[in-house]
Write a protein that holds these residues in place. Structure first.
Motif, PDB file in Angstrom:
ATOM      1  N   SER A 242      -9.805 -69.642   5.749  1.00  0.00           N
ATOM      2  CA  SER A 242      -8.650 -69.021   5.114  1.00  0.00           C
ATOM      3  C   SER A 242      -7.422 -69.188   6.009  1.00  0.00           C
ATOM      4  O   SER A 242      -7.526 -69.616   7.167  1.00  0.00           O
ATOM      5  N   LEU A 243      -6.255 -68.847   5.484  1.00  0.00           N
ATOM      6  CA  LEU A 243      -4.992 -69.117   6.158  1.00  0.00           C
ATOM      7  C   LEU A 243      -4.177 -67.847   6.326  1.00  0.00           C
ATOM      8  O   LEU A 243      -4.233 -66.957   5.468  1.00  0.00           O
ATOM      9  N   ILE A 244      -3.422 -67.772   7.412  1.00  0.00           N
ATOM     10  CA  ILE A 244      -2.427 -66.716   7.560  1.00  0.00           C
ATOM     11  C   ILE A 244      -1.084 -67.355   7.886  1.00  0.00           C
ATOM     12  O   ILE A 244      -1.013 -68.377   8.577  1.00  0.00           O
TER      13      ILE A 244
ATOM     14  N   ALA B 270      -5.657 -72.281  -0.420  1.00  0.00           N
ATOM     15  CA  ALA B 270      -4.227 -71.928  -0.415  1.00  0.00           C
ATOM     16  C   ALA B 270      -3.690 -71.663  -1.815  1.00  0.00           C
ATOM     17  O   ALA B 270      -2.519 -71.934  -2.095  1.00  0.00           O
ATOM     18  N   GLN B 271      -4.531 -71.109  -2.687  1.00  0.00           N
ATOM     19  CA  GLN B 271      -4.111 -70.835  -4.054  1.00  0.00           C
ATOM     20  C   GLN B 271      -3.660 -69.395  -4.256  1.00  0.00           C
ATOM     21  O   GLN B 271      -2.709 -69.133  -4.979  1.00  0.00           O
ATOM     22  N   GLN B 272      -4.326 -68.473  -3.624  1.00  0.00           N
ATOM     23  CA  GLN B 272      -4.007 -67.055  -3.773  1.00  0.00           C
ATOM     24  C   GLN B 272      -3.478 -66.521  -2.446  1.00  0.00           C
ATOM     25  O   GLN B 272      -4.203 -66.502  -1.450  1.00  0.00           O
ATOM     26  N   TRP B 273      -2.217 -66.080  -2.453  1.00  0.00           N
ATOM     27  CA  TRP B 273      -1.582 -65.553  -1.249  1.00  0.00           C
ATOM     28  C   TRP B 273      -1.316 -64.057  -1.419  1.00  0.00           C
ATOM     29  O   TRP B 273      -0.746 -63.639  -2.416  1.00  0.00           O
ATOM     30  N   THR B 274      -1.743 -63.286  -0.421  1.00  0.00           N
ATOM     31  CA  THR B 274      -1.564 -61.840  -0.441  1.00  0.00           C
ATOM     32  C   THR B 274      -0.633 -61.421   0.696  1.00  0.00           C
ATOM     33  O   THR B 274      -0.836 -61.823   1.849  1.00  0.00           O
ATOM     34  N   ARG B 275       0.348 -60.621   0.357  1.00  0.00           N
ATOM     35  CA  ARG B 275       1.333 -60.167   1.335  1.00  0.00           C
ATOM     36  C   ARG B 275       0.877 -58.883   1.998  1.00  0.00           C
ATOM     37  O   ARG B 275       0.431 -57.943   1.339  1.00  0.00           O
ATOM     38  N   HIS B 276       1.001 -58.830   3.339  1.00  0.00           N
ATOM     39  CA  HIS B 276       0.708 -57.621   4.113  1.00  0.00           C
ATOM     40  C   HIS B 276       1.931 -57.323   4.987  1.00  0.00           C
ATOM     41  O   HIS B 276       2.253 -58.101   5.893  1.00  0.00           O
TER      42      HIS B 276
ATOM     43  N   ALA C 286      -7.836 -64.909  15.357  1.00  0.00           N
ATOM     44  CA  ALA C 286      -8.756 -64.954  16.486  1.00  0.00           C
ATOM     45  C   ALA C 286     -10.133 -65.465  16.054  1.00  0.00           C
ATOM     46  O   ALA C 286     -10.452 -65.520  14.864  1.00  0.00           O
ATOM     47  N   PRO C 287     -10.970 -65.848  17.004  1.00  0.00           N
ATOM     48  CA  PRO C 287     -12.317 -66.326  16.661  1.00  0.00           C
ATOM     49  C   PRO C 287     -13.144 -65.328  15.873  1.00  0.00           C
ATOM     50  O   PRO C 287     -14.050 -65.737  15.118  1.00  0.00           O
ATOM     51  N   ASP C 288     -12.862 -64.023  15.999  1.00  0.00           N
ATOM     52  CA  ASP C 288     -13.605 -63.028  15.226  1.00  0.00           C
ATOM     53  C   ASP C 288     -12.970 -62.766  13.863  1.00  0.00           C
ATOM     54  O   ASP C 288     -13.414 -61.881  13.118  1.00  0.00           O
ATOM     55  N   GLY C 289     -11.910 -63.508  13.514  1.00  0.00           N
ATOM     56  CA  GLY C 289     -11.248 -63.360  12.225  1.00  0.00           C
ATOM     57  C   GLY C 289     -10.140 -62.338  12.184  1.00  0.00           C
ATOM     58  O   GLY C 289      -9.509 -62.157  11.137  1.00  0.00           O
ATOM     59  N   SER C 290      -9.860 -61.666  13.290  1.00  0.00           N
ATOM     60  CA  SER C 290      -8.775 -60.692  13.307  1.00  0.00           C
ATOM     61  C   SER C 290      -7.432 -61.409  13.315  1.00  0.00           C
ATOM     62  O   SER C 290      -7.300 -62.527  13.799  1.00  0.00           O
ATOM     63  N   PHE C 291      -6.411 -60.727  12.739  1.00  0.00           N
ATOM     64  CA  PHE C 291      -5.053 -61.266  12.670  1.00  0.00           C
ATOM     65  C   PHE C 291      -4.229 -60.681  13.815  1.00  0.00           C
ATOM     66  O   PHE C 291      -4.254 -59.463  14.037  1.00  0.00           O
ATOM     67  N   TRP C 292      -3.450 -61.538  14.496  1.00  0.00           N
ATOM     68  CA  TRP C 292      -2.605 -61.105  15.605  1.00  0.00           C
ATOM     69  C   TRP C 292      -1.183 -61.602  15.401  1.00  0.00           C
ATOM     70  O   TRP C 292      -0.969 -62.720  14.936  1.00  0.00           O
ATOM     71  N   ALA C 293      -0.218 -60.772  15.775  1.00  0.00           N
ATOM     72  CA  ALA C 293       1.190 -61.164  15.763  1.00  0.00           C
ATOM     73  C   ALA C 293       1.866 -60.582  16.995  1.00  0.00           C
ATOM     74  O   ALA C 293       1.540 -59.464  17.421  1.00  0.00           O
ATOM     75  N   VAL C 294       2.810 -61.327  17.582  1.00  0.00           N
ATOM     76  CA  VAL C 294       3.519 -60.869  18.776  1.00  0.00           C
ATOM     77  C   VAL C 294       5.009 -61.088  18.581  1.00  0.00           C
ATOM     78  O   VAL C 294       5.433 -61.955  17.806  1.00  0.00           O
ATOM     79  N   GLY C 295       5.820 -60.294  19.322  1.00  0.00           N
ATOM     80  CA  GLY C 295       7.260 -60.435  19.147  1.00  0.00           C
ATOM     81  C   GLY C 295       8.065 -59.631  20.140  1.00  0.00           C
ATOM     82  O   GLY C 295       7.712 -59.523  21.315  1.00  0.00           O
TER      83      GLY C 295
ATOM     84  N   ALA D 216      -8.544 -57.897   7.779  1.00  0.00           N
ATOM     85  CA  ALA D 216      -7.871 -58.872   6.925  1.00  0.00           C
ATOM     86  C   ALA D 216      -6.493 -58.410   6.453  1.00  0.00           C
ATOM     87  O   ALA D 216      -6.077 -58.712   5.336  1.00  0.00           O
ATOM     88  N   GLY D 217      -5.789 -57.683   7.311  1.00  0.00           N
ATOM     89  CA  GLY D 217      -4.412 -57.323   7.015  1.00  0.00           C
ATOM     90  C   GLY D 217      -4.214 -56.012   6.298  1.00  0.00           C
ATOM     91  O   GLY D 217      -3.071 -55.617   6.026  1.00  0.00           O
ATOM     92  N   ASN D 218      -5.277 -55.286   5.987  1.00  0.00           N
ATOM     93  CA  ASN D 218      -5.133 -54.027   5.252  1.00  0.00           C
ATOM     94  C   ASN D 218      -4.611 -52.900   6.133  1.00  0.00           C
ATOM     95  O   ASN D 218      -3.925 -51.993   5.642  1.00  0.00           O
ATOM     96  N   SER D 219      -4.918 -52.916   7.417  1.00  0.00           N
ATOM     97  CA  SER D 219      -4.377 -51.916   8.344  1.00  0.00           C
ATOM     98  C   SER D 219      -4.058 -52.607   9.661  1.00  0.00           C
ATOM     99  O   SER D 219      -4.643 -53.646   9.991  1.00  0.00           O
ATOM    100  N   TRP D 220      -3.114 -51.990  10.405  1.00  0.00           N
ATOM    101  CA  TRP D 220      -2.618 -52.623  11.619  1.00  0.00           C
ATOM    102  C   TRP D 220      -2.536 -51.617  12.763  1.00  0.00           C
ATOM    103  O   TRP D 220      -2.244 -50.438  12.544  1.00  0.00           O
TER     104      TRP D 220
END
Length: 338
Positions: free
Chosen positions: A118-120, A135-141, A155-164, A175-179
């Protein structure tokens, strides 16, 4: 876009509109009237705009107005993302690109592939978009933070990371439901994050900031700063101890001791470098003015890219060993490395 305009001798302005250098003693009213008449005459001589090229451009899946920020690929797709919600996908190098615009036209600045294919994609509007492997169904978080996020990874465990900004890290393990949000409490922009194995990841950022985790991101340790406040615009680590950072003035620095020391590597350019990537073919850096560099035997040399003076930011390796390079003005081009 080509705008066609034809003028004839009848459209030449009267002397009062375009004086030949001699002062004219006329009233303000007459002068204003003369200029108005001249503008109306010129407008009347304009040929109708030829918009055929504009319409043709709109039919293209990749357009000159596209600013392509990042590339990734999974087992079935090549994916490019950019401004105004742009998603481009194709199955092979011989397949045509398919164009898609996400709802709300977010400005996408990063993209990555997760272990399940899957893609982020990260948007400048503080969003993570998650898609299936096709890449057909995109969900916004939405990212619940006031900080500006600049880079993202899966990450290798499938977690999503963002930095800034303000050395902020955000992670979602569902999968983006909570942060969850944390910070290194440094007033610095984090510009890259990379997992080199399931437990070890490194981040780099403004003022030479480098941080590492050895427990999958639960705890982070700030390392020695890169000398001279070097601002790494991107980084690549081949192992926890060995890595490269790129930045302004064509500078590339290398560490072989986990960031305890950094050595500058000579490059043949002074242009800003925006990205660094490793493929099966080697290590590459991309930057301003069509810059594409490759590292061979500890020496960086420039590769020829037929893109003109546009900025290049991302690349991936295709099945045939060629590179796909992306950047400004709709740049998506294949490059031979030999």
């Amino acid at each position: 876009m080509i705008l066609e305009k034809n003028t004839t001798a009848a459209c030449q302005p009267a002397p009062v509109c375009c004086p030949s250098g001699h002062p004219l003693k006329v009233s303000r009213f007459l002068l204003a009237s003369a200029f108005s008449g001249c503008l109306m005459l010129l407008t009347g001589c304009e040929a109708p705009l030829n918009l055929s090229d504009v319409e043709k451009e709109r039919e293209n899946p990749v357009r000159r107005t596209d600013q392509i920020q990042a590339l990734t690929l999974n087992s079935s797709l090549q994916v490019a993302v950019g401004n105004d919600g742009l998603i481009l996908t194709r199955q092979t190098s011989q397949s045509p690109w398919q164009r898609r615009i996400l709802d709300g036209a977010p400005n996408l600045i990063d993209v990555d592939t997760c272990p399940d294919g899957s893609l982020i994609a990260l948007s400048f509007e503080r969003e993570i978009w998650h898609a299936d492997a096709e890449a057909q169904q995109w969900t916004r978080h939405a990212l619940p933070t006031p900080e500006n996020m600049l880079a993202a990874t899966c990450a290798p465990d499938g977690s999503f990371w963002a930095v800034g900004s303000f050395s902020t890290l955000m992670v979602s393990r569902d999968a983006g439901n909570s942060w969850s949000e944390t910070s290194l409490n440094e007033d610095a922009m984090l510009s890259s994050i990379q997992f080199v194995d399931p437990q070890t990841a490194l981040m780099t950022g403004e003022f030479g900031l480098v941080a590492r985790t050895e427990d999958g991101g639960r705890n982070w340790q700030t390392l020695d700063y890169i000398p001279n406040d070097f601002y790494p615009l991107d980084a690549y680590f081949s192992s926890p101890g060995r890595g490269w950072v790129v930045g302004l003035d064509g500078m590339i620095l290398h560490t072989s001791d986990g960031g305890a020391s950094w050595q500058q590597e000579h490059t043949p350019v002074a242009a800003p470098l925006y990205g660094i990537s490793h493929t099966g073919t080697g290590l590459f850096a991309t930057g301003e003015n069509g810059t594409l560099l490759t590292r061979e035997d500890s020496v960086w040399r420039r590769l020829s890219v037929d893109t003109g003076p546009v900025w290049l930011r991302s690349l991936i390796e295709l099945d045939d060993g060629e590179l796909l390079v992306a950047g400004g003005n709709g740049t998506l081009t294949s490059v031979h490395t030999q």
